[in-house]
Enzyme design. Structure first.
Site, mmCIF file in Angstrom:
data_model
loop_
_atom_site.group_PDB
_atom_site.id
_atom_site.type_symbol
_atom_site.label_atom_id
_atom_site.label_comp_id
_atom_site.label_asym_id
_atom_site.label_seq_id
_atom_site.Cartn_x
_atom_site.Cartn_y
_atom_site.Cartn_z
ATOM 1 N N HIS A 120 -9.903 -8.922 -5.915
ATOM 2 C CA HIS A 120 -10.776 -8.074 -6.713
ATOM 3 C C HIS A 120 -11.756 -7.288 -5.858
ATOM 4 O O HIS A 120 -12.505 -6.481 -6.346
ATOM 5 C CB HIS A 120 -11.518 -8.897 -7.757
ATOM 6 C CG HIS A 120 -12.205 -10.092 -7.183
ATOM 7 N ND1 HIS A 120 -11.534 -11.219 -6.811
ATOM 8 C CD2 HIS A 120 -13.495 -10.305 -6.884
ATOM 9 C CE1 HIS A 120 -12.383 -12.096 -6.313
ATOM 10 N NE2 HIS A 120 -13.578 -11.565 -6.341
ATOM 11 N N ASP A 132 0.836 -1.207 0.000
ATOM 12 C CA ASP A 132 0.000 0.000 0.000
ATOM 13 C C ASP A 132 0.866 1.250 0.000
ATOM 14 O O ASP A 132 1.151 1.827 1.051
ATOM 15 C CB ASP A 132 -1.012 0.021 1.154
ATOM 16 C CG ASP A 132 -2.173 -0.931 0.925
ATOM 17 O OD1 ASP A 132 -2.217 -1.562 -0.161
ATOM 18 O OD2 ASP A 132 -3.028 -1.037 1.806
ATOM 19 N N HIS A 191 1.259 -8.631 2.516
ATOM 20 C CA HIS A 191 0.412 -7.505 2.890
ATOM 21 C C HIS A 191 -0.751 -7.904 3.781
ATOM 22 O O HIS A 191 -1.125 -7.179 4.691
ATOM 23 C CB HIS A 191 -0.121 -6.809 1.633
ATOM 24 C CG HIS A 191 -0.915 -5.586 1.948
ATOM 25 N ND1 HIS A 191 -0.328 -4.439 2.413
ATOM 26 C CD2 HIS A 191 -2.246 -5.338 1.900
ATOM 27 C CE1 HIS A 191 -1.273 -3.527 2.622
ATOM 28 N NE2 HIS A 191 -2.441 -4.045 2.326
#
Ligand SMILES: *[C@@H]1O[C@H](CO)[C@@H](O)[C@H](O)[C@H]1NC(C)=O
Ligand SMILES: *[C@@H]1O[C@H](CO)[C@@H](O)[C@H](O)[C@H]1NC(C)=O
Ligand SMILES: *[C@@H]1O[C@H](CO)[C@@H](O)[C@H](O)[C@H]1NC(C)=O
Ligand SMILES: *[C@@H]1O[C@H](CO)[C@@H](O)[C@H](O)[C@H]1NC(C)=O
Length: 339
Positions: free
Chosen positions: A336, A204, A326
Site C-alpha cells: 500500500h 511494472d 518484482h
C-alpha cells in the site's frame, strides 16, 4: 521500482549435474546479486525519463473500423501447448473468436473467447477480449487472426519444444518498462536479439498510476506500444507495485484492477487460486511467478501454494528453475506504500 532493464538468459545445454541454476529474478536495482546466468545485459541510460506523448507513432491505433488493437499473448497452460490471446476493440465488442493454424493461408482452427470491460474512476475500458487456444503442437509455428471483416489482423508465434533437460531456449528479461522514450529504446534493443523467444516480465508495465487519476488511457497506450513484440511471443507476467492501482481517493479499492482485466495468466493450471502467483514449464525451464504485493506469510494461500509447488519441480526434466518476483522479500507487505 525504478530503472528498467532487459537481459537474456540462454537456457541451452543447461549444466544440470555440476551447477543447478536457480535464477531469482527481481526488478529494480535493489538486488545486485540477481544477475546469475545472464548472458547479455542492457540497462538504459540514467536520467529522468520522459514519457512519449499521446500522439507518438508507437501509440497509434491500427487503421480500420473497430480494428483489434493491444494484441498480446501469454502462455495458456502449464506445459506450453496453449496460448491466451488478448486484444481490445474500442467502438463495439466485435468478435472474441481467434482463427489459427499452422499454415498462413489456411487458418483452419477456431476458438471462441469472451470479452470484458472495466471502469476506473471516470475511465471506461474498451472491449477486452481473451481467448485461449489449446491443444497446440510443441515446437510449431502458428498463425492466428483476430477481428472481423475489413479489420482482420494476423500474427504468429512459436510454441516451445516439449520440456526436457537439453531443450535450448532464450528468454528475454524485462522489467519496469513504462512508456518513455527510453522504454522504446529498451524494447528496440530487445528486438535486436533474433534468438529471444519469450519475455519474462518482472513487473511494472505501464506506469499509468503515475498520471493524475491513474489515467488508464496510459494502460491502452502501453499495450499498443508493446504489441509489436508481445503479439508474436508470450510475455510471462509478474505483478509489480505499479500494477496495484489501489486508489480509495478515487473510489478504486480493488487492487490490480486494470492489470488483472488486461493481463490474464494460466494460474489455475498450476493449482493457484489467484492470477498473481502461478507456475509454468517452458522448454528446459520451470518458472515460478510470485506476487510481491499479495500476502505471502505463513498459512496464506500464496505461501501454501508455493510450499506445494517446489516438490513438483523435476530438475531432471527442467534443470532451470526460475523464480520471478518484482521486489526482494524484504520489501514484501509494503504494497500500500507504492514507490
Ligand atoms: C520507437 O522505436 C521505434 C523502433 O526503433 C521507432 O520506429 C519509433 O519511431 C520510436 N518512437 C518513438 C516515439 O520514439
Ligand atoms: C488444418 O490444416 C493443416 C495443414 O495446414 C492440417 O495438417 C490439419 O489436419 C488441418 N486440420 C483440420 C482439423 O482440418
Ligand atoms: C476524468 O476526470 C478528470 C478530472 O476531473 C478530467 O480531467 C478527465 O478529463 C476526465 N476523463 C474522462 C474520460 O472523463
Ligand atoms: C523427472 O523427469 C525425468 C526426465 O523427463 C523422468 O524420466 C522422470 O520420470 C521424472 N520423474 C518424476 C518423478 O516424474
Amino acid at each position: 521500482m525504478g530503472r528498467h532493464g532487459v537481459g537474456w538468459i540462454g537456457a541451452a545445454a543447461a549444466p544440470a549435474a555440476v551447477l543447478l541454476p536457480l535464477l531469482l529474478l527481481v526488478a529494480g536495482g535493489a538486488c545486485p546479486g540477481a544477475r546469475a546466468g545472464l548472458t547479455s545485459e542492457y540497462r538504459r541510460h540514467l536520467g529522468s525519463a520522459i514519457d512519449m506523448p499521446l500522439d507518438a507513432d508507437v501509440f497509434r491505433p491500427p487503421p480500420g473500423q473497430n480494428a483489434p488493437e493491444q494484441v498480446h499473448i501469454t502462455q495458456g497452460n502449464h506445459d506450453g501447448t496453449a496460448m491466451i490471446i488478448s486484444w481490445v476493440t474500442t467502438s463495439e465488442p466485435g468478435s472474441s473468436t481467434v482463427v489459427y493454424g499452422t499454415s498462413e493461408d489456411n487458418l483452419n482452427y477456431t476458438a471462441n473467447g469472451k470479452h470484458t470491460q472495466y471502469t476506473f474512476y471516470n475511465y471506461t475500458s474498451g472491449y477486452i477480449h481473451h481467448c485461449t487456444i489449446k491443444k497446440l503442437e510443441f515446437d510449431t509455428k502458428y498463425y492466428y487472426a483476430v477481428g472481423i471483416g475489413q479489420t482482420v489482423r494476423k500474427f504468429w508465434f512459436m510454441t516451445p519444444a516439449k520440456s526436457g533437460p537439453d531443450v535450448p531456449y532464450t528468454f528475454g528479461l524485462i522489467g519496469d518498462l513504462g512508456q518513455s522514450f527510453d522504454s522504446n529504446v529498451t524494447l528496440a534493443h530487445y528486438e535486436t536479439n533474433s534468438k529471444a523467444q519469450a519475455v519474462l516480465f518482472v513487473g511494472d508495465l505501464s506506469y499509468a498510476d503515475n498520471y493524475p487519476y491513474h489515467d488508464n488511457v496510459r494502460w491502452d497506450t502501453w499495450a499498443r506500444f508493446v504489441e509489436r513484440n508481445v503479439a508474436y511471443q508470450p510475455w510471462i507476467w509478474t505483478a509489480g507495485n505499479h500494477e496495484i492501482d489501489f486508489a480509495p481517493e478515487l473510489g478504486e479499492t480493488k487492487p490490480f484492477k486494470p492489470y488483472s482485466n488486461m493481463y490474464p495468466t494460466p494460474y489455475k493450471a498450476s493449482g493457484s487460486t489467484a492470477p498473481y502467483w502461478y507456475s509454468i514449464k517452458r522448454a528446459s525451464a520451470y518458472i515460478i511467478v510470485l506476487a510481491s504485493y499479495s500476502s505471502y506469510g505463513k498459512y496464506t494461500p500464496q505461501y501454501k501454494w508455493l510450499e506445494a509447488e517446489f516438490p513438483k519441480v523435476n530438475r531432471s526434466e527442467t534443470p532451470w528453475l526460475i523464480v520471478l518476483m518484482h521486489a526482494p522479500c524484504t520489501e514484501y507487505q509494503m504494497w500500500h506504500t507504492t514507490s
